[in-house]
Design a protein around this motif. Structure first.
Motif, mmCIF file in Angstrom:
data_model
loop_
_atom_site.group_PDB
_atom_site.id
_atom_site.type_symbol
_atom_site.label_atom_id
_atom_site.label_comp_id
_atom_site.label_asym_id
_atom_site.label_seq_id
_atom_site.Cartn_x
_atom_site.Cartn_y
_atom_site.Cartn_z
ATOM 1 N N ASN A 34 0.812 -1.227 0.000
ATOM 2 C CA ASN A 34 0.000 0.000 0.000
ATOM 3 C C ASN A 34 0.843 1.273 0.000
ATOM 4 O O ASN A 34 0.470 2.265 0.628
ATOM 5 C CB ASN A 34 -0.974 0.005 1.180
ATOM 6 N N GLY A 35 1.993 1.243 -0.655
ATOM 7 C CA GLY A 35 2.835 2.432 -0.753
ATOM 8 C C GLY A 35 3.598 2.771 0.515
ATOM 9 O O GLY A 35 4.121 3.873 0.652
ATOM 10 N N ALA A 36 3.699 1.831 1.457
ATOM 11 C CA ALA A 36 4.382 2.077 2.737
ATOM 12 C C ALA A 36 5.712 1.314 2.797
ATOM 13 O O ALA A 36 5.942 0.361 2.052
ATOM 14 C CB ALA A 36 3.493 1.674 3.902
ATOM 15 N N THR A 37 6.561 1.758 3.723
ATOM 16 C CA THR A 37 7.886 1.156 3.926
ATOM 17 C C THR A 37 8.061 0.775 5.390
ATOM 18 O O THR A 37 7.766 1.564 6.286
ATOM 19 C CB THR A 37 8.996 2.165 3.545
ATOM 20 N N ARG A 38 8.554 -0.438 5.615
ATOM 21 C CA ARG A 38 8.975 -0.846 6.957
ATOM 22 C C ARG A 38 10.444 -0.453 7.060
ATOM 23 O O ARG A 38 11.281 -0.929 6.290
ATOM 24 C CB ARG A 38 8.804 -2.337 7.161
ATOM 25 N N PHE A 39 10.747 0.457 8.002
ATOM 26 C CA PHE A 39 12.103 0.962 8.188
ATOM 27 C C PHE A 39 12.651 0.381 9.485
ATOM 28 O O PHE A 39 12.073 0.582 10.561
ATOM 29 C CB PHE A 39 12.078 2.497 8.254
ATOM 30 N N VAL A 40 13.718 -0.384 9.372
ATOM 31 C CA VAL A 40 14.374 -0.993 10.529
ATOM 32 C C VAL A 40 15.724 -0.307 10.697
ATOM 33 O O VAL A 40 16.494 -0.193 9.753
ATOM 34 C CB VAL A 40 14.552 -2.517 10.351
ATOM 35 N N HIS A 41 15.979 0.157 11.921
ATOM 36 C CA HIS A 41 17.176 0.947 12.222
ATOM 37 C C HIS A 41 17.806 0.335 13.466
ATOM 38 O O HIS A 41 17.161 0.261 14.516
ATOM 39 C CB HIS A 41 16.718 2.389 12.475
ATOM 40 N N GLY A 42 19.046 -0.111 13.346
ATOM 41 C CA GLY A 42 19.666 -0.749 14.494
ATOM 42 C C GLY A 42 21.173 -0.673 14.480
ATOM 43 O O GLY A 42 21.792 -0.106 13.569
ATOM 44 N N GLU A 43 21.744 -1.263 15.533
ATOM 45 C CA GLU A 43 23.205 -1.333 15.633
ATOM 46 C C GLU A 43 23.582 -2.500 16.528
ATOM 47 O O GLU A 43 22.937 -2.764 17.543
ATOM 48 C CB GLU A 43 23.777 -0.031 16.196
ATOM 49 N N LYS A 44 24.638 -3.199 16.106
ATOM 50 C CA LYS A 44 25.215 -4.294 16.889
ATOM 51 C C LYS A 44 26.530 -3.786 17.451
ATOM 52 O O LYS A 44 27.422 -3.407 16.692
ATOM 53 C CB LYS A 44 25.445 -5.520 16.009
ATOM 54 N N PHE A 45 26.614 -3.748 18.774
ATOM 55 C CA PHE A 45 27.813 -3.253 19.446
ATOM 56 C C PHE A 45 28.638 -4.417 19.971
ATOM 57 O O PHE A 45 28.104 -5.387 20.505
ATOM 58 C CB PHE A 45 27.412 -2.365 20.636
ATOM 59 N N SER A 46 29.960 -4.294 19.848
ATOM 60 C CA SER A 46 30.866 -5.309 20.385
ATOM 61 C C SER A 46 32.113 -4.610 20.917
ATOM 62 O O SER A 46 32.339 -3.437 20.653
ATOM 63 C CB SER A 46 31.231 -6.334 19.305
ATOM 64 N N GLY A 47 32.900 -5.364 21.670
ATOM 65 C CA GLY A 47 34.118 -4.818 22.268
ATOM 66 C C GLY A 47 34.019 -4.811 23.783
ATOM 67 O O GLY A 47 32.933 -4.887 24.353
ATOM 68 N N PHE A 48 35.158 -4.704 24.438
ATOM 69 C CA PHE A 48 35.159 -4.851 25.891
ATOM 70 C C PHE A 48 34.515 -3.690 26.637
ATOM 71 O O PHE A 48 34.128 -3.833 27.791
ATOM 72 C CB PHE A 48 36.559 -5.185 26.429
ATOM 73 N N LEU A 49 34.346 -2.532 26.018
ATOM 74 C CA LEU A 49 33.695 -1.400 26.697
ATOM 75 C C LEU A 49 32.167 -1.447 26.649
ATOM 76 O O LEU A 49 31.513 -0.682 27.358
ATOM 77 C CB LEU A 49 34.157 -0.067 26.098
ATOM 78 N N VAL A 50 31.593 -2.340 25.859
ATOM 79 C CA VAL A 50 30.134 -2.397 25.713
ATOM 80 C C VAL A 50 29.458 -2.558 27.072
ATOM 81 O O VAL A 50 28.460 -1.896 27.360
ATOM 82 C CB VAL A 50 29.704 -3.523 24.741
ATOM 83 N N ALA A 51 30.001 -3.406 27.920
ATOM 84 C CA ALA A 51 29.391 -3.655 29.232
ATOM 85 C C ALA A 51 29.341 -2.401 30.099
ATOM 86 O O ALA A 51 28.481 -2.284 30.982
ATOM 87 C CB ALA A 51 30.162 -4.758 29.961
ATOM 88 N N LEU A 52 30.233 -1.453 29.860
ATOM 89 C CA LEU A 52 30.287 -0.233 30.659
ATOM 90 C C LEU A 52 29.460 0.911 30.070
ATOM 91 O O LEU A 52 29.396 1.990 30.663
ATOM 92 C CB LEU A 52 31.743 0.229 30.798
#
Length: 143
Positions: free
Chosen positions: A99-117
């Protein structure tokens, strides 16, 4: 690792959403989260991106473009200082919702030892994604 993903339905075609999303020069006018993007829109190239989460300090980084498929997806991967400290693979995915619409998915995958902090910062980042999604929806649905 931590993964943030947001989604919104935009009443505009994937082609229109793509044009607005990839018109980097216009981002400062409508985007409350990604304040600016500069650089060549091509896989393997580096961008210069300035983000500012709500109630957070701004940050400039230079991610590498991983995917740039018209009307489908745009992904980049950035890092804080050196790889493995705090890395993020940011993505935007567009799909035809009918019907002329768009599903927009916006995300990010974070990694590395600082993620927990970085819990509080990542919570603000999710809010920033949601604010950007709403602003993109408004921009694309303008008559």
């Amino acid at each position: 690792m931590r993964h943030i993903e947001t989604e919104i339905l935009i009443n505009a075609s994937p082609e229109k959403v793509w044009v607005v999303l990839t018109d980097f020069e216009q981002h400062p006018k409508w985007n409350p989260f990604i304040k600016s993007i500069e650089g060549e829109k091509a896989v393997g190239r580096r961008l210069k991106v300035f983000i500012q989460p709500p109630d957070g300090g701004g940050m400039t980084f230079k991610p590498e473009v991983l995917a740039f498929e018209a009307n489908k997806q745009f992904r980049w991967k950035g890092k804080l200082f050196l790889k493995g400290i705090f890395d993020g693979e940011h993505y935007f995915r567009l799909s035809d919702a009918g019907n002329g619409a768009t599903r927009f998915v916006h995300g990010e995958k974070f990694s590395g030892f600082l993620v927990a902090l970085m819990g509080g910062t990542l919570d603000k980042t999710k809010v920033g994604f949601e604010l950007m999604n709403e602003a993109l929806k408004r921009e694309c649905e303008k008559v």
